[in-house]
Design a protein around this motif. Structure first.
Motif, PDB file in Angstrom:
ATOM      1  N   ASP A  37       0.829  -1.210   0.000  1.00 18.12           N
ATOM      2  CA  ASP A  37       0.000   0.000   0.000  1.00 18.12           C
ATOM      3  C   ASP A  37       0.860   1.255   0.000  1.00 18.12           C
ATOM      4  O   ASP A  37       0.534   2.242  -0.681  1.00 18.12           O
ATOM      5  CB  ASP A  37      -0.929   0.024   1.220  1.00 18.12           C
ATOM      6  N   THR A  38       1.959   1.224   0.738  1.00 16.92           N
ATOM      7  CA  THR A  38       2.844   2.383   0.805  1.00 16.92           C
ATOM      8  C   THR A  38       3.468   2.664  -0.551  1.00 16.92           C
ATOM      9  O   THR A  38       3.545   3.827  -0.973  1.00 16.92           O
ATOM     10  CB  THR A  38       3.939   2.159   1.872  1.00 16.92           C
ATOM     11  N   ILE A  40       2.212   1.861  -3.462  1.00 25.33           N
ATOM     12  CA  ILE A  40       1.131   2.349  -4.340  1.00 25.33           C
ATOM     13  C   ILE A  40       0.874   3.826  -4.077  1.00 25.33           C
ATOM     14  O   ILE A  40       0.787   4.632  -5.013  1.00 25.33           O
ATOM     15  CB  ILE A  40      -0.152   1.509  -4.143  1.00 25.33           C
ATOM     16  N   LYS A  41       0.761   4.197  -2.804  1.00 21.85           N
ATOM     17  CA  LYS A  41       0.531   5.600  -2.452  1.00 21.85           C
ATOM     18  C   LYS A  41       1.699   6.478  -2.887  1.00 21.85           C
ATOM     19  O   LYS A  41       1.498   7.608  -3.343  1.00 21.85           O
ATOM     20  CB  LYS A  41       0.281   5.743  -0.953  1.00 21.85           C
ATOM     21  N   GLN A  44       1.411   7.065  -6.580  1.00 25.50           N
ATOM     22  CA  GLN A  44       0.340   8.031  -6.841  1.00 25.50           C
ATOM     23  C   GLN A  44       0.810   9.449  -6.548  1.00 25.50           C
ATOM     24  O   GLN A  44       0.532  10.371  -7.312  1.00 25.50           O
ATOM     25  CB  GLN A  44      -0.896   7.694  -6.002  1.00 25.50           C
ATOM     26  N   THR A  45       1.531   9.628  -5.463  1.00 32.47           N
ATOM     27  CA  THR A  45       2.059  10.936  -5.086  1.00 32.47           C
ATOM     28  C   THR A  45       3.037  11.437  -6.145  1.00 32.47           C
ATOM     29  O   THR A  45       2.974  12.602  -6.566  1.00 32.47           O
ATOM     30  CB  THR A  45       2.767  10.860  -3.711  1.00 32.47           C
ATOM     31  N   GLU A  48       1.357  12.435  -9.418  1.00 32.33           N
ATOM     32  CA  GLU A  48       0.633  13.706  -9.315  1.00 32.33           C
ATOM     33  C   GLU A  48       1.574  14.899  -9.425  1.00 32.33           C
ATOM     34  O   GLU A  48       1.140  16.047  -9.374  1.00 32.33           O
ATOM     35  CB  GLU A  48      -0.134  13.772  -7.989  1.00 32.33           C
ATOM     36  N   SER A  62       6.969   6.529   5.544  1.00 31.31           N
ATOM     37  CA  SER A  62       5.604   6.174   5.140  1.00 31.31           C
ATOM     38  C   SER A  62       5.210   4.789   5.644  1.00 31.31           C
ATOM     39  O   SER A  62       4.078   4.583   6.095  1.00 31.31           O
ATOM     40  CB  SER A  62       5.473   6.234   3.618  1.00 31.31           C
ATOM     41  N   GLY A  66       2.303   3.868   8.202  1.00 31.24           N
ATOM     42  CA  GLY A  66       1.318   2.837   7.866  1.00 31.24           C
ATOM     43  C   GLY A  66       1.202   1.793   8.961  1.00 31.24           C
ATOM     44  O   GLY A  66       0.100   1.342   9.295  1.00 31.24           O
TER      45      GLY A  66
END
Length: 166
Positions: A37-38, A40-41, A44-45, A48, A62, A66
């Protein structure tokens, strides 16, 4: 950061981060989920447009966050106090643990099974021999083979590697 750079970080840091998270949450599946999950996030960051200066520091922080969030949802608040601060020693320990488990994973199947029964499960040579229906001598030979291979694998290009569980 390009996707290729991100993939390189993923390959370098996934297992050490998993070992780090495992020390905090004490469950392999949960640690793996947190690390995935970390990443993936983080992607995404990055996609962006956010520039992450020191990715290694960012991803460790991170993962720590988490893990803390995970412990809060499980109401294990006393465990949160024991989460170590991220420092070079913690990072080095996670890399060391990852190297050890990678080396153990590369042992031949029977050798690995006997080694883990001895070191992880704490069984005696006689108990292992009885459970696997083999001789105690075979157990001893397989353990010697495991230690030799682990030392060779972990000491390549370095001073002799200390195996903390030996």
């Amino acid at each position: 950061m390009t996707i290729r750079e991100f993939e390189t970080y993923f390959r370098q840091l996934y297992l050490p981060l998993g070992m780090y998270a495992l020390r905090i949450v004490d469950d392999t599946d949960d640690a793996e989920d947190i690390v995935e999950d970390t990443f993936i996030k983080a992607w995404q960051t990055i996609s962006e447009g956010t520039d992450i200066g020191n990715f290694k520091s960012y991803i460790y922080r991170s993962v720590k966050n988490g893990c803390v969030s995970f412990l809060r949802t499980k109401r294990e608040l006393e465990s949160i106090d024991s989460v170590p601060e991220i420092c070079e020693e913690v990072i080095d320990t996670s890399f060391r643990d990852a190297m050890i488990w990678k080396a153990i994973d590369e042992l031949p199947e029977k050798c690995r099974e006997i080694f883990l029964m001895s070191k992880r499960d704490g069984l005696t040579n006689a108990e292992i021999a009885e459970e696997l229906d083999i001789s105690v001598k075979t157990v001893k030979n397989q353990l010697t083979k495991a230690f030799t291979r682990l030392r060779e694998s972990l000491s390549t290009g370095h001073k002799p590697f200390f195996l903390p569980f030996l």
